[in-house]
Design a protein around this motif. Structure first.
Motif, short mmCIF file in Angstrom:
data_model
loop_
_atom_site.label_atom_id
_atom_site.label_comp_id
_atom_site.label_asym_id
_atom_site.label_seq_id
_atom_site.Cartn_x
_atom_site.Cartn_y
_atom_site.Cartn_z
N ASP A 21 0.85 -1.31 -0.01
CA ASP A 21 -0.07 0.10 0.00
C ASP A 21 0.64 1.24 0.06
O ASP A 21 0.30 2.53 0.32
CB ASP A 21 -0.90 0.05 1.37
N GLY A 22 2.22 1.32 -0.25
CA GLY A 22 2.61 2.42 -0.66
C GLY A 22 3.54 2.88 0.70
O GLY A 22 4.29 3.51 0.61
N ARG A 23 3.00 2.08 1.82
CA ARG A 23 3.92 2.54 3.14
C ARG A 23 5.25 2.03 2.99
O ARG A 23 5.91 1.28 1.73
CB ARG A 23 3.34 1.71 4.43
N GLY A 24 6.28 2.24 4.13
CA GLY A 24 7.66 1.73 3.90
C GLY A 24 8.59 2.79 3.03
O GLY A 24 9.71 2.30 3.23
N ALA A 25 8.05 4.03 2.81
CA ALA A 25 8.82 4.76 2.01
C ALA A 25 10.10 5.32 2.66
O ALA A 25 11.26 5.53 1.83
CB ALA A 25 7.89 5.94 1.59
N SER A 26 10.04 5.32 3.90
CA SER A 26 11.45 5.80 4.48
C SER A 26 12.36 4.77 5.14
O SER A 26 13.18 5.03 6.00
CB SER A 26 11.27 7.03 5.49
N SER A 27 12.03 3.45 4.95
CA SER A 27 12.72 2.59 5.30
C SER A 27 13.31 1.71 4.29
O SER A 27 13.58 2.06 2.98
CB SER A 27 11.73 1.41 5.99
N MET A 28 14.50 0.78 4.60
CA MET A 28 15.51 0.12 3.67
C MET A 28 15.61 -1.22 4.52
O MET A 28 15.93 -1.46 5.48
CB MET A 28 16.79 0.95 3.57
N ARG A 29 15.76 -2.11 3.15
CA ARG A 29 16.42 -3.60 3.93
C ARG A 29 17.82 -3.79 3.48
O ARG A 29 18.23 -3.42 2.20
CB ARG A 29 15.51 -4.82 3.15
N LEU A 30 18.44 -4.05 4.39
CA LEU A 30 19.97 -4.21 4.41
C LEU A 30 20.60 -5.64 4.33
O LEU A 30 20.23 -6.22 5.53
CB LEU A 30 20.62 -3.42 5.17
N ASN A 31 21.27 -6.42 3.42
CA ASN A 31 21.51 -7.69 3.60
C ASN A 31 23.12 -7.53 4.16
O ASN A 31 23.71 -7.13 3.44
CB ASN A 31 21.54 -8.33 2.24
N PHE A 32 23.27 -8.60 5.11
CA PHE A 32 24.79 -8.73 5.70
C PHE A 32 25.32 -9.97 5.08
O PHE A 32 26.47 -10.27 5.47
CB PHE A 32 24.84 -8.34 6.93
N SER A 33 24.82 -11.02 4.35
CA SER A 33 25.37 -12.28 4.35
C SER A 33 26.26 -12.52 3.09
O SER A 33 27.06 -13.18 2.92
CB SER A 33 24.31 -13.39 3.95
N ALA A 34 26.01 -11.37 2.13
CA ALA A 34 26.55 -11.65 0.93
C ALA A 34 28.00 -11.18 0.58
O ALA A 34 28.75 -11.52 -0.18
CB ALA A 34 25.74 -10.93 -0.16
N PHE A 35 28.54 -10.22 1.48
CA PHE A 35 30.06 -9.61 1.31
C PHE A 35 30.87 -9.99 2.64
O PHE A 35 30.01 -9.95 4.00
CB PHE A 35 29.78 -8.21 1.17
N PRO A 36 32.05 -9.84 2.66
CA PRO A 36 32.99 -9.70 3.80
C PRO A 36 32.91 -8.58 4.36
O PRO A 36 32.27 -7.56 4.11
CB PRO A 36 34.32 -10.08 3.22
#
Ligand code: PLP
Length: 461
Positions: A395-410
């Motif tokens: 529904d368009g919420r979440g506009a000021s959030s972000m998902r950050l992944n930590f498994s793929a890089f050293p």
């Protein structure tokens, strides 16, 4: 002798259909096909992560946008030995079609994995699927008519959003906090629907180390969720790719083990504990539901890859799968810690983020005047990427959030990635404060985020 006219033409030879170069889709193209599309294509959505994959595949980009396990940690000699053994001992069978529900041997491996989290379903209640993603799709295909309500967490797994949309579900999202889905809000949504004479088809939840928020549902809430499902006769779809990737704290019982499999459908996958490239997941469901899911799977792909099921069988026969998960836990714990440390150093004081006890993701929330979809364009110019929060909402919420992944890089690359994102956020904060004359930092907080730290030269991949 074959008549020359019957002989197939070689590519480039006389009579070959000319291959047209495809330019961008024009409005004429759209008109030509528009009448042919099914109505549901109007509500189909693209997966943000899939779109980003193309951009972030460039070797200079540190992509914290994926959900990629680090497959370089899998010992290549062991992979080679297993595949060689399959080639020598079972090539004809491994190259053949298999049963739609999967091989008994694959199911035996799955039961070992589920056993590690205290579950012991009947193998007949289980179907091997082409990844957990197919299981989500098949469940939606089985249960959802257009307009039916599906309840999920807010934010929810961004890969489930396009699936629910393509089956034209009416998706209701229930807030999460540090203890997972807010059960009081869930009850309010169910009551409100009941007043409208409606009952949700299912509740979709990722209770452990949620994708994308990284949070884990408390035991109390798990128990209450299962009770609510029973009281209201609503199915719960427990999606658990990350349960075994716990870095701190005590394991929580799965919803499936609390319920015993009457109302909870369970989804698992080898993607995060072995390999996403093998595309093997599974679904456990009560027999009447499983039967329909099986029919859906027959129509979708006949069977899951036989070859990769043979690989799983060989891999488990080696008996080192738990050891490999322990290795992953050590590696990912260090990476999570590096990311959390870098966030403290490089994100401005106005930002907040989750501190996951496992899984692959941190969810960060910025001041509401920052739109992370816009911010991503700026971040990409700095060769760094994340998933904008909107991808996890319908529904368009979440506009000021972000998902950050930590498994793929050293660790060094993670720190550098966070430093770069922190830099673009800080520019936005400074710009906002200049324009508005506001200064949002609390009196005892530092004036500026710590932009210090060495700039790490990143090796080319
Ligand atoms: C919560 C969740 N469900 C399902 C999937 C799909 O996994 P796969 O299809 O690779 O098994 C993912 C992948 O990231 C996920 O995070």
């Amino acid at each position: 002798m074959t008549d020359a006219r019957e002989r197939p033409e070689r590519p480039g030879g006389r009579g070959e259909t000319p291959r047209r170069r495809r330019a961008h889709t024009t409005s004429r193209d759209l008109e030509r096909y528009a009448d042919l599309f099914a109505r549901r294509t109007q509500v189909m959505r693209s997966s943000a992560m899939r779109d980003l994959m193309a951009i972030t595949a460039r070797p200079e980009v540190i992509s914290l946008a994926g959900g990629l396990p680090d497959t370089s940690t899998f010992p290549s000699d062991s992979f080679a030995a297993q595949m060689t053994r399959i080639a020598h001992e079972s090539s004809a069978e491994a190259l053949q079609y298999g049963p739609t529900e999967g091989f008994d041997e694959t199911k035996a491996c799955i039961l070992e994995v589920m056993g590690a989290e205290g579950m012991s379903p009947d193998p007949d209640d289980l179907i091997v699927t082409t990844g957990g993603q197919q299981a989500i799709d098949l469940i939606a295909k089985t249960l959802v008519d257009p307009g039916d309500v599906v309840i999920c967490e807010a934010p929810t797994y961004p890969g489930a959003v396009p699936t629910f949309c393509s089956y034209e579900a009416d998706v209701r999202q229930v807030s999460t906090d540090d203890d997972g889905m807010r059960i009081d809000e869930l009850e309010a949504v169910i009551d409100e629907l009941a007043r409208e004479g409606r009952r949700p088809k299912f509740i979709y939840s990722v209770p452990s180390f949620q994708n994308p928020a990284g949070v884990t549902m408390s035991e109390e809430r798990r128990r209450r969720l299962v009770e609510i499902a029973r009281e209201n006769e609503i199915l719960v779809c427990e999606d658990n790719p990350y349960g075994l990737l716990r870095y701190d704290g005590d394991p929580q019982p799965t919803l499936y083990s609390l319920d015993g499999g009457d109302y909870v459908l369970y989804l698992g996958t080898f993607s995060k504990i072995l390999s996403p490239g093998i595309r093997i997941g599974w679904v456990v469901a009560p027999p009447p539901v499983l039967e329909k899911i099986g029919l859906g799977k027959q129509a979708a792909d006949l069977c899951t890859s036989t070859l990769t099921q043979y690989f799983v069988r060989e891999y488990f026969a080696e008996g080192r799968w738990r050891e490999y998960i322990s290795d992953l836990i050590e590696i990912y714990r260090r990476r999570r810690d590096a990311m959390l440390d870098a966030l403290e150093r490089h994100f401005p004081s106005q930002a907040e983020w989750t501190r996951p006890e496992g899984g692959l993701f941190v969810w960060a929330t910025l001041p509401d005047y920052i739109d992370t979809t816009d911010l991503l364009a700026k971040a990409l110019r700095e060769n760094v990427a994340f998933v904008p929060g909107r991808a996890a909402y319908v529904d368009g919420r979440g506009a000021s959030s972000m998902r950050l992944n930590f498994s793929a890089f050293p660790e060094d690359e993670l720190r550098e990635g966070i430093r770069r994102i922190g830099g673009v956020i800080s520019e936005q904060v400074a710009l906002y404060e200049t324009i508005t004359g506001e200064h949002k930092a609390a009196p005892d907080e530092p004036e500026e985020p710590d932009q210090g730290g060495e700039v790490v030269p990143i090796r080319r991949r």
